[in-house]
Design a protein around this motif. Structure first.
Motif, mmCIF file in Angstrom:
data_model
loop_
_atom_site.group_PDB
_atom_site.id
_atom_site.type_symbol
_atom_site.label_atom_id
_atom_site.label_comp_id
_atom_site.label_asym_id
_atom_site.label_seq_id
_atom_site.Cartn_x
_atom_site.Cartn_y
_atom_site.Cartn_z
ATOM 1 N N ILE A 133 -11.084 -12.148 21.137
ATOM 2 C CA ILE A 133 -10.303 -10.963 21.480
ATOM 3 C C ILE A 133 -8.807 -11.238 21.536
ATOM 4 N N VAL A 134 -8.404 -12.486 21.802
ATOM 5 C CA VAL A 134 -6.969 -12.741 22.007
ATOM 6 C C VAL A 134 -6.135 -12.498 20.755
ATOM 7 N N VAL A 135 -6.737 -12.589 19.570
ATOM 8 C CA VAL A 135 -5.930 -12.300 18.385
ATOM 9 C C VAL A 135 -6.204 -10.892 17.848
ATOM 10 N N ALA A 136 -7.002 -10.120 18.584
ATOM 11 C CA ALA A 136 -7.418 -8.809 18.080
ATOM 12 C C ALA A 136 -6.231 -7.909 17.722
ATOM 13 N N VAL A 137 -5.283 -7.791 18.638
ATOM 14 C CA VAL A 137 -4.186 -6.855 18.414
ATOM 15 C C VAL A 137 -3.300 -7.290 17.241
ATOM 16 N N PRO A 138 -2.812 -8.551 17.221
ATOM 17 C CA PRO A 138 -2.047 -8.968 16.042
ATOM 18 C C PRO A 138 -2.856 -8.875 14.740
ATOM 19 N N PHE A 140 -5.257 -6.797 14.009
ATOM 20 C CA PHE A 140 -5.304 -5.362 13.715
ATOM 21 C C PHE A 140 -4.025 -4.943 12.992
ATOM 22 N N TYR A 141 -2.891 -5.393 13.527
ATOM 23 C CA TYR A 141 -1.594 -5.033 12.977
ATOM 24 C C TYR A 141 -1.392 -5.649 11.594
ATOM 25 N N ILE A 142 -1.752 -6.940 11.454
ATOM 26 C CA ILE A 142 -1.577 -7.633 10.168
ATOM 27 C C ILE A 142 -2.467 -7.011 9.091
ATOM 28 N N ARG A 144 -3.608 -4.026 8.985
ATOM 29 C CA ARG A 144 -3.056 -2.710 8.661
ATOM 30 C C ARG A 144 -1.898 -2.818 7.687
ATOM 31 N N MET A 158 -12.341 -12.437 8.614
ATOM 32 C CA MET A 158 -12.425 -12.693 10.059
ATOM 33 C C MET A 158 -13.708 -13.431 10.424
ATOM 34 N N ILE A 229 -13.001 -2.896 15.526
ATOM 35 C CA ILE A 229 -11.543 -2.789 15.492
ATOM 36 C C ILE A 229 -11.032 -2.488 14.081
ATOM 37 N N ALA B 31 -6.263 -15.924 9.844
ATOM 38 C CA ALA B 31 -7.085 -15.301 10.879
ATOM 39 C C ALA B 31 -6.811 -15.844 12.274
ATOM 40 N N PRO B 35 -1.748 -14.778 13.509
ATOM 41 C CA PRO B 35 -1.915 -13.773 14.568
ATOM 42 C C PRO B 35 -1.544 -14.300 15.953
ATOM 43 N N TYR B 38 2.230 -14.572 16.125
ATOM 44 C CA TYR B 38 2.728 -13.207 16.108
ATOM 45 C C TYR B 38 2.515 -12.545 17.471
ATOM 46 N N ILE B 262 -5.739 -1.622 21.328
ATOM 47 C CA ILE B 262 -6.272 -0.879 20.184
ATOM 48 C C ILE B 262 -6.344 0.619 20.471
ATOM 49 N N ALA B 274 -3.234 -11.063 26.321
ATOM 50 C CA ALA B 274 -4.005 -11.993 25.499
ATOM 51 C C ALA B 274 -3.456 -13.415 25.602
#
Lengths: 289, 300
Positions: A133-138, A140-142, A144, A158, A229, B31, B35, B38, B262, B274
């Motif tokens: 989960i810790v890289v989920a947001v970045p 998601f952004y990348i 996109r 992934m 996600i 992956a 991230p 970032y 999200i 995070a």
């Protein structure tokens, strides 16, 4: 013969440590706890609506119907989800097995500095433990930004990254067990590293590679977090669609149970085929490194 | 663990060795590394993806806000409570099941196979399954409990009970995991130890506490730590069963990060969560790896 008997006696002694009756009761309870939910899932998948929405619940269905499966396909996109799930799991299994075995082969039989090997091996261990989960947001952004939202490719990338550490660790073990003399001989015969990997050593660890591949298949088939996600509509696998039942459509138990069966069934078959490898794969994943 | 095998490699071999590692590096770069870096950068900015504004540098403000955020503190508390409860239950019952299955007859072998099922099916599927069975009105669980005279319980809708229900489903899934690992460790105990104890007339319970537990302790500790770390990754079950509710009774760190980042698109803020999360987890994992290498040396 006598030796074998003695051994059995000793282990019986251990398994009856709470007394024989207690043992039988606990084990039967445990089996009911494990198996009854699956009975419930399967029967609900074949019940008509009056029977899955009944109070008190119907334990033994009187009418068997396939309507739930038909509804799941026609109304709830089960076929699309199935295709996506298969594509994601197969894609991940192929890339992970290929890249993972190449890396493991190179670490064991390649010409890398010794220090690199140690650093990489312990790093794979760390990678295996950190929460996805810790890289989920970045991510998601990348994804996109790359225009890969809602694509099978994004999920294969992934899932490959999640499964690589385990595959590399397991394959390192298999390559280590392969007889090195063969490797040496083919080296003297002038085979290049690529040829040795493809034609000499990897065929010797084929069964290990297949078992690891199956494990990867199951993990990516079951994956949910990144699937929910990174998909919107067209790349949704079964896990996301079944979760959608609960959040968007209320409880439509019949089709939901039908889809549950479709998610669980392939995994059960694989497990049945590969029992022993499964146990050793899972325990190696937890204990080795 | 890596035995170095040295034989003279030519130049091509050296180049290929590195090329063979390349795909793994590329995948992990895309992956994981990029991230992560970032996310680290974003954690110092106030940035909402849905608003048409550029990121605003705010320094450590996101991190400071976290500790003032009651929902975050609540998720943290829930997650720790969940981790402690589920690990304790899974270890105790897992060890008992492992002991009971430690003989070699065919019943135990078949039972072991069946026990594998909960831990390999999709957590989403088991969440769905239990949600169906635990429904207040139509669920089979309340129906069965009514036979022993218990009133209907709202397993997932009552804020006092929901977290225990999640613990239960997690235990259902992972007791087999603990049992299988402890079982293989029990089976590796030299039979001569057990025979000797038996000849000396030790009671089975004594054999358990004096021989089995000390010998399997290293494995049990490792398994407990793996489960403890995994308890902070819990997402699928909660997503399917409660969505973090009722109220915020089952909100945990992964669902919290998911919701902030999200759903509400608070990119900077959720990145800070995070980063803090992974820092704490790395500290735990680092301790764990140290402990584990020590324990594994004892196992041999």
């Amino acid at each position: 013969m006598k030796l074998i008997k003695q051994r059995t006696d000793s282990s019986n002694y251990l398994s009856n440590f709470l007394g024989f009756p207690t043992r039988v009761v606990i084990l039967i309870l445990a089996l009911i706890m494990v198996l009854f939910p699956f009975y419930w899932l399967i029967t609900n998948a074949f019940k008509v609506e009056q029977e899955y929405f009944a109070s008190p619940p119907v334990v033994f269905p009187t009418i068997i119907t396939f309507q739930n499966f038909i509804d799941a396909v026609v109304k709830y996109e089960m076929f699309k989800g199935l295709v996506n799930s298969v594509l994601i799991a197969v894609g991940t299994t192929v890339t992970t097995s290929l890249f993972g075995s190449m890396a493991a082969y190179s670490l064991i039989n390649g010409a890398l500095p010794k220090r690199i090997k140690g650093v990489l091996a312990s790093w794979f261990l760390v990678q295996k433990m950190y929460p996805a989960i810790v890289v989920a947001v970045p991510v998601f952004y990348i994804i996109r930004t790359l225009g890969l939202m809602d694509s099978i490719t994004a999920l294969v990338i992934m899932n490959t990254s999640f499964n690589l550490p385990l595959v590399i660790l397991l394959m390192i073990g298999f390559y280590q067990e392969a007889p090195y003399e063969v490797e040496e001989q083919s080296m003297l015969d002038g085979c290049s590293l690529v040829q040795r990997y493809l034609y000499v050593t990897t065929p010797m660890v084929k069964s290990g590679l297949i078992a690891t591949g199956m494990l990867t298949f199951v993990y990516s088939w079951n994956e949910f977090l990144y699937a929910v996600i990174l998909t919107v509509n067209k790349a949704k696998p079964l896990t996301v669609i079944i979760a959608g039942f609960i959040t968007d459509k209320g409880l439509i138990w019949g089709p939901m149970a039908a889809m549950g069966c479709v998610i669980v069934f392939p995994v059960l078959i694989i497990m049945w085929l590969m029992q022993r490898d499964f146990i050793s794969g899972i325990s190696a994943g937890a204990l080795k490194g | 663990m890596l035995i170095s095998r040295s034989i003279s490699h030519d130049r091509a071999d050296k180049i290929y060795s590195w090329l063979f590692l390349l795909p793994v590096f590329v995948i992990l770069l895309i992956a994981a590394f990029i991230p992560l870096g970032y996310g680290f950068g974003l954690s110092f900015f106030k940035y909402k993806l849905n608003l048409q504004q550029s990121p605003l540098f705010v320094g450590l403000e996101n991190y400071i806000d976290l500790f003032r955020d009651e929902l975050f503190m609540q998720s943290l508390k829930n997650n720790i409570a969940f981790a402690l409860m589920s690990v304790a239950i899974e270890i105790v019952i897992g060890i008992i099941i492992a002991m009971l299955l430690s003989d070699d007859n065919s019943f135990s072998r078949i039972a072991t196979t069946f026990l594998l099922i909960p831990m390999i099916i999709a957590p989403v599927a088991s969440g769905t399954l239990w949600k169906m069975m635990l429904d207040r009105t139509y669920g089979i669980v309340n129906y069965l409990l009514s036979f022993v005279g218990l009133p209907a319980v709202s397993w997932l809708a009552d804020f006092r009970i929901a977290i225990y229900t999640i613990v239960f489903v997690d235990a259902w899934q992972f007791i087999p995991f603990v049992a299988i690992l402890v079982l293989s460790s029990i089976k590796s105990i030299p039979k001569s130890f057990l025979d000797a104890a038996r000849v000396d007339g030790a009671s089975p319970l004594k054999v358990f506490t004096r021989i089995v537990l000390p010998i399997t302790a290293p494995v049990i500790i490792i398994v407990a730590m793996v489960r403890f770390i995994d308890a902070f990754k819990v997402f699928d079950t909660i997503f399917v069963m409660t969505q973090g509710g009722p109220g915020n009774a089952t909100e945990m760190l992964p669902t919290y990060i998911y919701r902030q980042g999200i759903k509400f698109l608070k990119v900077g803020y959720s990145s800070a969560t995070a980063i803090l999360f992974i820092t704490v987890m790395s500290l735990i994992a680092w301790q764990f790896i140290r402990l584990r290498s020590k324990q594994l040396r004892r196992v041999g």
